[in-house]
Scaffold this motif. Structure first.
Motif, short mmCIF file in Angstrom:
data_model
loop_
_atom_site.label_atom_id
_atom_site.label_comp_id
_atom_site.label_asym_id
_atom_site.label_seq_id
_atom_site.Cartn_x
_atom_site.Cartn_y
_atom_site.Cartn_z
N TYR A 1 -7.64 6.57 3.46
CA TYR A 1 -8.34 5.33 3.85
C TYR A 1 -9.35 5.96 4.25
O TYR A 1 -9.69 7.32 4.83
CB TYR A 1 -7.72 4.81 4.74
CG TYR A 1 -7.30 5.46 6.04
CD1 TYR A 1 -7.45 5.89 7.18
CD2 TYR A 1 -6.03 6.23 5.73
CE1 TYR A 1 -7.18 6.71 8.47
CE2 TYR A 1 -5.35 7.07 7.20
CZ TYR A 1 -6.05 6.64 7.97
OH TYR A 1 -5.58 8.05 9.18
N TYR B 1 0.83 -1.12 0.41
CA TYR B 1 0.16 -0.17 0.20
C TYR B 1 1.10 1.39 -0.09
O TYR B 1 0.64 2.48 -0.69
CB TYR B 1 -0.46 -0.03 1.20
CG TYR B 1 -1.79 -0.93 0.33
CD1 TYR B 1 -3.56 -0.19 0.25
CD2 TYR B 1 -2.09 -2.00 1.15
CE1 TYR B 1 -4.24 -1.54 0.21
CE2 TYR B 1 -3.08 -3.56 0.79
CZ TYR B 1 -4.19 -3.08 1.01
OH TYR B 1 -5.14 -3.50 0.75
N VAL C 1 -8.81 0.81 10.13
CA VAL C 1 -9.06 1.83 8.61
C VAL C 1 -9.53 0.87 7.01
O VAL C 1 -8.24 -0.18 7.39
CB VAL C 1 -7.73 2.84 8.42
CG1 VAL C 1 -8.06 3.00 10.12
CG2 VAL C 1 -6.95 2.12 8.26
N LYS C 2 -9.94 0.62 5.96
CA LYS C 2 -9.85 0.17 4.82
C LYS C 2 -9.11 1.48 3.89
O LYS C 2 -10.22 2.69 3.83
CB LYS C 2 -11.03 -0.03 5.02
CG LYS C 2 -11.26 -0.69 3.44
CD LYS C 2 -12.45 -1.15 3.18
CE LYS C 2 -12.65 -2.23 1.99
NZ LYS C 2 -12.07 -2.95 1.80
N PHE C 3 -8.48 0.84 3.11
CA PHE C 3 -7.56 1.67 3.00
C PHE C 3 -8.74 1.90 1.19
O PHE C 3 -9.10 0.65 0.72
CB PHE C 3 -6.58 1.35 1.95
CG PHE C 3 -5.52 1.95 3.08
CD1 PHE C 3 -4.93 3.04 2.85
CD2 PHE C 3 -4.71 1.36 3.95
CE1 PHE C 3 -3.26 3.94 4.16
CE2 PHE C 3 -4.25 1.39 5.47
CZ PHE C 3 -3.27 2.91 5.21
N ASN C 4 -8.45 2.65 0.17
CA ASN C 4 -9.39 3.62 -0.84
C ASN C 4 -9.11 2.15 -2.20
O ASN C 4 -7.83 2.04 -2.11
CB ASN C 4 -9.01 4.87 -1.18
CG ASN C 4 -9.24 5.98 -0.39
OD1 ASN C 4 -10.04 5.39 0.94
ND2 ASN C 4 -8.49 6.50 -0.28
#
Length: 269
Positions: free
Chosen positions: A172, A112, A179-182
């Motif tokens: 995110y 990431y 958190v969730k990355f885009n």
């Protein structure tokens, strides 16, 4: 604590029963990791442990996942990412399409990180990042792009120290302590299982990153893996290793040129 001779018995039996070869792994590192599992799972007799590994495939899979997981973080060693940002990406930008391979990607934090660098350089849309690991459990984590919110303060600091100028939180969404990355980042990633010990080259890459994985291998396996990377790297492509790793004793020094003082080499022959 298991003895050295018991570790050899474990290595041989795993190879015989499952075909997985730990024979070229660093004994000190392997013994430390096996002892950790042995103690955590409450074993006091080595042969009870060995029997569990041999005859319980689920436990064997759990043990492999525990042994092969590597510690990682986003933008680890910021000076490395600053060099990639300023020196490497402008060169890769001249290519019509960019292929990168993160070998031994673990839970994906560095994958990431690279995707963010590519995005900021305007190169993400013409890039594909292949991320591989032997460990199926960590690959599932990497695919999801979900990480603890508590880590973002440190990761954001690493990002800034690597030359990042944006608001890191733009990459995110935070929810319930995670958190969730885009998805525009994950859309350019391909995750798959790959064993550096036994599997072969599967593509030609403009950059290969394998940071802090070779330290777990003995000298012969390190040479084999470096040669695998050499076969997989395009001419004038880049190879990135961890801070304690080198290609110095594995391949002809005339084939590669080191980039500054970082653990980055460019293939020149």
């Amino acid at each position: 604590m298991i003895e050295d001779i018991e570790l050899e018995t474990l290595i041989n039996d795993i190879y015989e029963y499952y075909g997985f070869d730990f024979g070229s792994y660093s004994r000190a590192s392997l013994k430390r990791r096996v002892n950790r599992i042995y103690q955590l799972d409450g074993f006091t007799n080595f042969y009870d442990f060995l029997s569990k590994v041999k005859y319980d495939p689920e436990y064997y899979t759990k043990m492999i996942d525990e042994i092969t997981v590597n510690v990682t973080e986003m933008f680890r060693d910021p000076s490395f990412y600053k060099t990639v940002r300023n020196e490497i990406l402008p060169i890769l930008a001249t290519k019509p399409f960019i292929r990168l391979w993160h070998a031994g990607c673990s839970t994906g934090e560095e994958v990431y990180s690279m995707a963010i660098l590519l995005k900021e350089a305007g190169l993400l849309e013409k890039s594909l990042i292949y991320a591989t690991d032997i460990n199926s459990k960590v690959l599932e984590t990497a695919k999801k792009g979900i990480f603890p919110l508590r880590m973002m303060k440190d990761y954001s600091e690493n990002y800034r120290n690597s030359g990042g100028q944006e608001d890191f939180s733009n990459y995110y969404m935070a929810n319930y302590g995670n958190v969730k990355f885009n998805e525009d980042l994950t859309a350019r990633m391909v995750f798959s299982q790959h064993n550096l010990v036994s599997d072969n080259s599967f593509n030609e890459f403009d950059m290969i990153l394998c940071r802090n994985v070779l330290i777990y291998f003995d000298n012969d396996l390190q040479k084999r893996v470096i040669n695998l990377f050499d076969e997989s790297l395009s001419m004038l492509g880049f190879l990135a290793l961890g801070t304690k790793e080198t290609i110095k004793y594995s391949i002809s020094q005339t084939k590669y040129k080191q980039v500054h003082n970082e653990k980055l080499w460019r293939k020149i022959k």
